[in-house]
Motif scaffolding. Sequence first.
Motif, PDB file in Angstrom:
ATOM      1  N   UNK A  76     -25.257 -38.560 -35.963  1.00  0.00           N
ATOM      2  CA  UNK A  76     -26.005 -38.580 -37.248  1.00  0.00           C
ATOM      3  C   UNK A  76     -26.104 -36.942 -37.805  1.00  0.00           C
ATOM      4  N   UNK A  77     -26.331 -36.196 -36.758  1.00  0.00           N
ATOM      5  CA  UNK A  77     -26.580 -34.677 -36.897  1.00  0.00           C
ATOM      6  C   UNK A  77     -25.169 -34.217 -37.688  1.00  0.00           C
ATOM      7  N   UNK A  78     -24.128 -34.781 -37.650  1.00  0.00           N
ATOM      8  CA  UNK A  78     -22.884 -34.170 -38.031  1.00  0.00           C
ATOM      9  C   UNK A  78     -22.489 -34.709 -39.392  1.00  0.00           C
ATOM     10  N   UNK A  79     -23.457 -35.549 -40.087  1.00  0.00           N
ATOM     11  CA  UNK A  79     -23.294 -36.213 -41.547  1.00  0.00           C
ATOM     12  C   UNK A  79     -23.467 -34.967 -42.552  1.00  0.00           C
ATOM     13  N   UNK A  80     -24.545 -34.079 -42.406  1.00  0.00           N
ATOM     14  CA  UNK A  80     -24.313 -32.932 -43.520  1.00  0.00           C
ATOM     15  C   UNK A  80     -23.071 -32.201 -43.464  1.00  0.00           C
ATOM     16  N   UNK A  81     -22.682 -31.964 -42.523  1.00  0.00           N
ATOM     17  CA  UNK A  81     -21.383 -31.252 -42.281  1.00  0.00           C
ATOM     18  C   UNK A  81     -20.088 -31.912 -42.758  1.00  0.00           C
TER      19      UNK A  81
END
Length: 471
Positions: A76-81
């Motif tokens: 989920x931490x990769x969503x902004x990227x």
Amino acid sequence: MGIQTNGSTDKPKTGFLRFFKIPHTYVILVILTLVACVLTYLVPAGEFDRAKDAHSGKTLVVPTSYHAVEPHPISLLEVPGAIVKGLNDSSDIVFFIFIIGGAFQIITATGTIEAVTGRVARLFAKRAKLVIPAFLAMFSVGGFTMGMSSEVMVFVPLGIAIARSLGYDAVTGTAMVSLGASIGFTAGLMNPFNVGIAQVIAEVPMFSGMWLRAILLLVLFLLTSWYLIRYATREKAKQPEQTDAAASMQAELSQLPKMETKHYLTLLAIAAGFALLIWGVSKKDWWMEELSALFLTMGVVSGACARFGPSKIASEFVKGATAIMFGAFIIGIARSVMIVLDEGNIIDTIVHSLSAVVGELPGSLQVLGMYLFQTVMNVFITSGTGMAATTMPIMVPLADLLGITRQTSVLAFQMGDGFTNMILPTSSALMGSLAVSGISYQKWVKFFWPLMVIWVVIGAVFVIIANVIGY
């Protein structure tokens, strides 16, 4: 211009609508991206081999090549990227949309649309049998060129005034404006906001296959004219004569500009621009770079025809590009869903599973399944641009696997995207027009649902025909 909001207005709602509020379109797309992240942990990873087709030059899926690959779940931490990467990957389409939005705003600012509307209204104001098809035809042109949808609410009061002067009701006046734009938008002959974007994703020449869409537009125009004339005539018999209707119509018409030399020159510039577009696409294989330059030139020349100075042209361009920003960003955010599915190695698994389910159906029902899928998705993503960016990356490889042409998959998309816009409470084009006209949503649904059923059935017939002829 075909890029609709998601009905997230603050207007008071009545009845069940008070308890029914769809989130903002951006929120829906971010939720879909988060769901895609979760799916990368649940769906087995796999992919197809792909090969370049020597005849068409397209990169196609090899049907029997699906195989398992190493899983790659997305945090989920990769969503902004993923969202930022989606905007970067879609930059060519995003800037194409910005340029078109700016160019069309320059054309709108010339007052040519209002002047033409006034000219047609005055010409047909006393010809009751012709005014309905005349308005449907005129606003369909705005729909299939500029992607006109929400913008038509500006002309709804004029439509109502003319309808009432002829003894018709407000529903008739609203419908002959909004339904005209809707059938043009759905047929999408040269609509860059739905058909254009979908064809870019499907890797088919932009605005190609126009002949079948022109037939679709003609069929929709004839059926809608028949339905609306029949309704208007029936309702007219129920209403008492309105003595002040003609005066109201004249007041509305007097507010519209008269046709002047600058308007004729602007129309000539627009006609020349679209003629050049057809030539360039069909003869020279023009793509987004050339088409962007053409639309930009069309806007500047139209501004010059209206005697706009350079600063006025520039300010109107910025105004149009700013207004279209909502839809342009939809493309990038929607792209993030595909990036997560792709990097998680599960998009081909989803396509493989869909093809296994749909592949069990008879040939004609396979393409109807794609059409139904697009129609259902339109309930949640009412932006034509957003739905193209979200669904076409899945529908294209699915069409390849099922032996359905990519052009047919675009046709299924555009009709699934367009037919239900005039009944969904999430459609800003509909709800804005109803707010201006004072017609309740329930009354509109009662009027429109039989016509919508006719439209949807016509769409099913067209996708079956397209599949049979290898469109």
